[in-house]
Design a protein around this motif. Structure first.
Motif, PDB file in Angstrom:
ATOM      1  N   SER A   1      -4.106  15.263  95.990  1.00  0.00           N
ATOM      2  CA  SER A   1      -4.861  15.791  95.074  1.00  0.00           C
ATOM      3  C   SER A   1      -5.267  14.722  94.151  1.00  0.00           C
ATOM      4  O   SER A   1      -6.165  14.779  93.156  1.00  0.00           O
ATOM      5  CB  SER A   1      -3.999  16.814  94.167  1.00  0.00           C
ATOM      6  N   GLY A   2      -4.608  13.555  94.210  1.00  0.00           N
ATOM      7  CA  GLY A   2      -4.957  12.184  93.357  1.00  0.00           C
ATOM      8  C   GLY A   2      -4.295  12.639  91.709  1.00  0.00           C
ATOM      9  O   GLY A   2      -4.509  11.304  91.165  1.00  0.00           O
ATOM     10  N   THR A   3      -3.642  13.620  91.587  1.00  0.00           N
ATOM     11  CA  THR A   3      -3.007  13.721  90.160  1.00  0.00           C
ATOM     12  C   THR A   3      -1.418  13.128  90.505  1.00  0.00           C
ATOM     13  O   THR A   3      -0.727  13.478  91.531  1.00  0.00           O
ATOM     14  CB  THR A   3      -2.948  15.125  90.113  1.00  0.00           C
ATOM     15  N   PRO A   4      -0.939  12.446  89.512  1.00  0.00           N
ATOM     16  CA  PRO A   4       0.349  11.878  89.455  1.00  0.00           C
ATOM     17  C   PRO A   4       1.410  12.916  89.632  1.00  0.00           C
ATOM     18  O   PRO A   4       1.321  13.947  89.329  1.00  0.00           O
ATOM     19  CB  PRO A   4       0.417  10.879  88.326  1.00  0.00           C
TER      20      PRO A   4
ATOM     21  N   ALA B   1      13.297  16.759  79.566  1.00  0.00           N
ATOM     22  CA  ALA B   1      12.217  16.748  78.432  1.00  0.00           C
ATOM     23  C   ALA B   1      11.917  15.302  78.074  1.00  0.00           C
ATOM     24  O   ALA B   1      10.760  15.050  78.038  1.00  0.00           O
ATOM     25  CB  ALA B   1      13.012  17.165  77.137  1.00  0.00           C
ATOM     26  N   ASP B   2      12.963  14.221  78.521  1.00  0.00           N
ATOM     27  CA  ASP B   2      12.670  12.755  77.886  1.00  0.00           C
ATOM     28  C   ASP B   2      11.707  12.356  79.071  1.00  0.00           C
ATOM     29  O   ASP B   2      10.708  11.632  78.865  1.00  0.00           O
ATOM     30  CB  ASP B   2      13.875  12.117  78.247  1.00  0.00           C
ATOM     31  N   SER B   3      12.058  12.779  80.310  1.00  0.00           N
ATOM     32  CA  SER B   3      10.983  12.404  81.485  1.00  0.00           C
ATOM     33  C   SER B   3       9.625  12.702  81.464  1.00  0.00           C
ATOM     34  O   SER B   3       8.707  11.946  81.559  1.00  0.00           O
ATOM     35  CB  SER B   3      11.792  12.728  82.899  1.00  0.00           C
ATOM     36  N   ILE B   4       9.435  13.951  80.951  1.00  0.00           N
ATOM     37  CA  ILE B   4       8.020  14.454  80.712  1.00  0.00           C
ATOM     38  C   ILE B   4       7.318  13.767  79.590  1.00  0.00           C
ATOM     39  O   ILE B   4       6.234  13.389  79.889  1.00  0.00           O
ATOM     40  CB  ILE B   4       8.081  15.932  80.520  1.00  0.00           C
ATOM     41  N   PHE B   5       8.371  13.520  78.539  1.00  0.00           N
ATOM     42  CA  PHE B   5       7.390  12.899  77.208  1.00  0.00           C
ATOM     43  C   PHE B   5       7.102  11.500  77.685  1.00  0.00           C
ATOM     44  O   PHE B   5       6.029  10.941  77.479  1.00  0.00           O
ATOM     45  CB  PHE B   5       8.645  13.186  76.254  1.00  0.00           C
ATOM     46  N   GLN B   6       8.000  10.722  78.545  1.00  0.00           N
ATOM     47  CA  GLN B   6       7.968   9.472  78.814  1.00  0.00           C
ATOM     48  C   GLN B   6       6.583   9.222  79.730  1.00  0.00           C
ATOM     49  O   GLN B   6       5.679   8.286  79.331  1.00  0.00           O
ATOM     50  CB  GLN B   6       8.909   8.823  79.457  1.00  0.00           C
TER      51      GLN B   6
ATOM     52  N   GLN C   1       3.126  10.313  77.811  1.00  0.00           N
ATOM     53  CA  GLN C   1       3.079   9.267  76.748  1.00  0.00           C
ATOM     54  C   GLN C   1       2.111   7.774  77.461  1.00  0.00           C
ATOM     55  O   GLN C   1       1.682   7.186  76.641  1.00  0.00           O
ATOM     56  CB  GLN C   1       4.029   8.538  75.998  1.00  0.00           C
ATOM     57  N   LYS C   2       2.032   7.680  78.875  1.00  0.00           N
ATOM     58  CA  LYS C   2       1.507   6.706  79.317  1.00  0.00           C
ATOM     59  C   LYS C   2      -0.143   6.761  79.190  1.00  0.00           C
ATOM     60  O   LYS C   2      -0.777   7.908  79.158  1.00  0.00           O
ATOM     61  CB  LYS C   2       1.720   6.491  80.847  1.00  0.00           C
ATOM     62  N   GLU C   3      -0.569   5.397  79.245  1.00  0.00           N
ATOM     63  CA  GLU C   3      -2.366   5.571  79.352  1.00  0.00           C
ATOM     64  C   GLU C   3      -2.802   6.431  80.440  1.00  0.00           C
ATOM     65  O   GLU C   3      -2.148   6.364  81.471  1.00  0.00           O
ATOM     66  CB  GLU C   3      -2.688   4.148  79.300  1.00  0.00           C
ATOM     67  N   GLN C   4      -3.863   6.808  79.890  1.00  0.00           N
ATOM     68  CA  GLN C   4      -4.471   7.717  80.982  1.00  0.00           C
ATOM     69  C   GLN C   4      -5.000   6.999  82.469  1.00  0.00           C
ATOM     70  O   GLN C   4      -4.817   7.463  83.665  1.00  0.00           O
ATOM     71  CB  GLN C   4      -5.585   8.480  80.765  1.00  0.00           C
TER      72      GLN C   4
ATOM     73  N   PRO D   1       7.518   3.872  95.767  1.00  0.00           N
ATOM     74  CA  PRO D   1       6.607   3.455  94.728  1.00  0.00           C
ATOM     75  C   PRO D   1       5.448   4.273  94.166  1.00  0.00           C
ATOM     76  O   PRO D   1       4.795   3.921  93.230  1.00  0.00           O
ATOM     77  CB  PRO D   1       5.762   2.201  95.390  1.00  0.00           C
ATOM     78  N   PHE D   2       5.377   5.469  94.783  1.00  0.00           N
ATOM     79  CA  PHE D   2       4.186   6.347  94.383  1.00  0.00           C
ATOM     80  C   PHE D   2       4.460   7.604  93.406  1.00  0.00           C
ATOM     81  O   PHE D   2       3.678   8.415  93.168  1.00  0.00           O
ATOM     82  CB  PHE D   2       3.498   6.815  95.818  1.00  0.00           C
ATOM     83  N   PHE D   3       5.692   7.503  92.995  1.00  0.00           N
ATOM     84  CA  PHE D   3       6.054   8.833  92.127  1.00  0.00           C
ATOM     85  C   PHE D   3       6.785   8.051  90.825  1.00  0.00           C
ATOM     86  O   PHE D   3       7.205   7.003  90.768  1.00  0.00           O
ATOM     87  CB  PHE D   3       7.289   9.691  92.852  1.00  0.00           C
ATOM     88  N   PHE D   4       6.720   8.836  89.858  1.00  0.00           N
ATOM     89  CA  PHE D   4       7.412   9.008  88.676  1.00  0.00           C
ATOM     90  C   PHE D   4       8.572   9.869  88.893  1.00  0.00           C
ATOM     91  O   PHE D   4       8.673  10.865  89.371  1.00  0.00           O
ATOM     92  CB  PHE D   4       6.849   9.460  87.411  1.00  0.00           C
ATOM     93  N   PHE D   5       9.926   9.339  88.613  1.00  0.00           N
ATOM     94  CA  PHE D   5      11.171   9.952  88.954  1.00  0.00           C
ATOM     95  C   PHE D   5      11.977  10.546  87.619  1.00  0.00           C
ATOM     96  O   PHE D   5      12.129   9.799  86.662  1.00  0.00           O
ATOM     97  CB  PHE D   5      12.055   9.129  89.758  1.00  0.00           C
ATOM     98  N   ILE D   6      12.492  11.539  87.824  1.00  0.00           N
ATOM     99  CA  ILE D   6      13.460  12.323  86.852  1.00  0.00           C
ATOM    100  C   ILE D   6      14.859  11.819  87.270  1.00  0.00           C
ATOM    101  O   ILE D   6      15.344  12.004  88.131  1.00  0.00           O
ATOM    102  CB  ILE D   6      13.394  13.903  87.021  1.00  0.00           C
ATOM    103  N   GLU D   7      15.310  10.777  86.451  1.00  0.00           N
ATOM    104  CA  GLU D   7      16.875  10.138  86.708  1.00  0.00           C
ATOM    105  C   GLU D   7      17.948  11.081  86.191  1.00  0.00           C
ATOM    106  O   GLU D   7      18.830  10.843  86.829  1.00  0.00           O
ATOM    107  CB  GLU D   7      16.672   8.599  86.131  1.00  0.00           C
ATOM    108  N   ASN D   8      17.581  11.571  85.052  1.00  0.00           N
ATOM    109  CA  ASN D   8      18.657  12.419  84.363  1.00  0.00           C
ATOM    110  C   ASN D   8      18.193  13.955  84.529  1.00  0.00           C
ATOM    111  O   ASN D   8      17.351  14.199  83.938  1.00  0.00           O
ATOM    112  CB  ASN D   8      18.615  12.041  82.929  1.00  0.00           C
ATOM    113  N   GLU D   9      18.666  14.752  85.408  1.00  0.00           N
ATOM    114  CA  GLU D   9      18.441  16.163  85.694  1.00  0.00           C
ATOM    115  C   GLU D   9      18.933  17.263  84.590  1.00  0.00           C
ATOM    116  O   GLU D   9      18.749  18.463  84.935  1.00  0.00           O
ATOM    117  CB  GLU D   9      18.782  16.576  87.117  1.00  0.00           C
TER     118      GLU D   9
END
Length: 405
Positions: free
Chosen positions: A325-328, A357-362, A365-368, A343-351
């Motif tokens: 889909s091209g969406t992260p 909540a912190d993973s979603i926020f972080q 907050q990243k640049e588009q 290398p192609f994902f953002f990961f939830i390290e603390n489940e």
């Protein structure tokens, strides 16, 4: 090589019609997988036919008391024959088995003089795996099983009780008894082989595949006005849905969480959506609508917990659909996921709820531009390395080695 696909392959249009007329919606994941599989095998030179048991809820959970024999042709070349059965619990499994015995025996007899033939079966569902094992042995035809999930986990997320719960346990025990009886296997993760006690048999690890053409008729989409996280799939605690919703509610972001699908904990989501207006419960929608939503979202999330045994043997096939889909994607690091995907994902390290909540926020907050880069790199990787034609070629080559052995 002639290949008979034995599973639940039917056209997308017919699958949507069956689900539209059912209170309980069947998962479309097997049909999506089998569609790409059939297409890929055919494009790699195999002569493909399909004997299919449509996935539909038993009456009265659907309007259908009977599924009649039907013929379809998909991709203008693959003949699909529906297996007829009485769609009433108790009679359903018995009549499926009788119909499969009759139709599979006919196919095996008609192709008795052909050496390079294979029955490729999706899952170990007893009503068709039992006759397939017996008849392929009798007629000397190689039988290969695609195993997307371990039998002991296939029904666990439904948490069925009473008569239906007892019946699901019975089916699970039958699948466990039959799981070692095939000639070869296509497994979604490598650890499955040891768990199934088939590591002494030929097997191929293939975690699924993707097909860019599913987005062919969908134009480029503008992102939602508000930052939007999308989850699609089983709405069950087993898949981490409680922690996901609770984690999102812990944030105070000007964002929305869109949830698609059905499952045992849908009522929990509905209750949370009343408390937090940022949560949008979409339910089960037609495929095109979901694909458009995947493009419009800012972040896709797969929140399968890693602290249960199931995750050791799991790879979610929808991950690959999400990638193209091209969406992260933000996901947990399930143990069944190959490291080449990392290398192609953002990961939830603390489940935990706070960790999610912190993973979603972080991430949000990243640049588009950074989010776009991550999404596009995942898309490029999936299309280059995991597209259905390349992955199906591995399966064709594997099957050829088995029947020439």
């Amino acid at each position: 090589m002639k290949i008979l696909l034995l599973g639940s392959l039917i056209s997308t249009e017919q699958m949507e019609l069956l689900n539209r007329n059912s209170k309980e919606k069947a998962s479309v994941a097997p049909v999506n997988y089998e569609t790409m599989l059939a297409k890929g095998l055919s494009e790699n030179g195999a002569e493909v036919e399909a004997l299919s048991i449509p996935a539909v809820a038993a009456y009265p959970y659907s309007i259908y008391k009977r599924i009649n024999s039907r013929h379809e042709v998909i991709f203008n070349k693959i003949h699909v024959q529906w297996v007829p059965f009485v769609n009433v619990q108790g009679l359903k499994q018995v009549t499926i088995k009788k119909s499969v015995e009759r139709l599979l025996k006919l196919w095996l007899k008609n192709n008795e003089g052909i050496n390079n033939k294979v029955v490729l079966m999706y899952s170990m569902y007893p009503s068709y795996s039992e006759p397939a094992i017996q008849l392929c042995k009798k007629y000397g035809c190689h039988l290969c099983a695609v195993v997307p999930d371990l039998p002991e986990y296939m029904y666990s997320w439904k948490k069925m009780k009473g008569i239906r719960g007892g019946y699901s346990q019975k089916i699970t025990q039958q699948m466990l008894r039959l799981q070692g009886a095939c000639d070869s296997y296509v497994l979604f993760t490598k650890p499955m082989a040891k768990k199934m006690k088939i590591d002494n048999k030929p097997y191929l690890v293939s975690e699924g595949f993707c097909d860019k053409s599913i987005f062919e008729d969908i134009p480029e989409q503008e992102k939602y006005e508000k930052k939007t996280i999308l989850y699609g799939g089983n709405l069950s605690k087993l898949y981490g849905i409680h922690n996901l919703v609770d984690g999102f509610m812990k944030t105070n972001m000007d964002a929305e969480l869109h949830l698609y699908g059905a499952g045992a904990d849908a009522s929990y989501i509905e209750a949370c959506a009343v408390k937090d207006q940022r949560i949008k419960f979409m339910g089960r929608v037609e495929r095109t609508e979901l694909l458009i939503a995947l493009k419009k979202a800012h972040l896709l999330i797969v929140n399968k917990p890693t602290d249960d045994d199931y995750s050791n043997y799991s790879f979610s096939s929808k991950i690959l659909e999400y990638m193209i889909s091209g969406t992260p994607i933000l996901t947990t690091k399930v143990k069944g996921m190959p490291e080449e995907y990392y290398p192609f994902f953002f990961f939830i390290e603390n489940e935990t709820v706070n960790g999610i909540a912190d993973s979603i926020f972080q991430v949000l907050q990243k640049e588009q531009n950074e989010l776009l880069r991550m999404g596009k790199s995942a898309e490029a990787f999936a299309l280059k390395s995991k597209n259905y034609k390349i992955m199906a070629k591995h399966i064709v080559d594997f099957l050829m080695r088995q029947i020439q052995f």
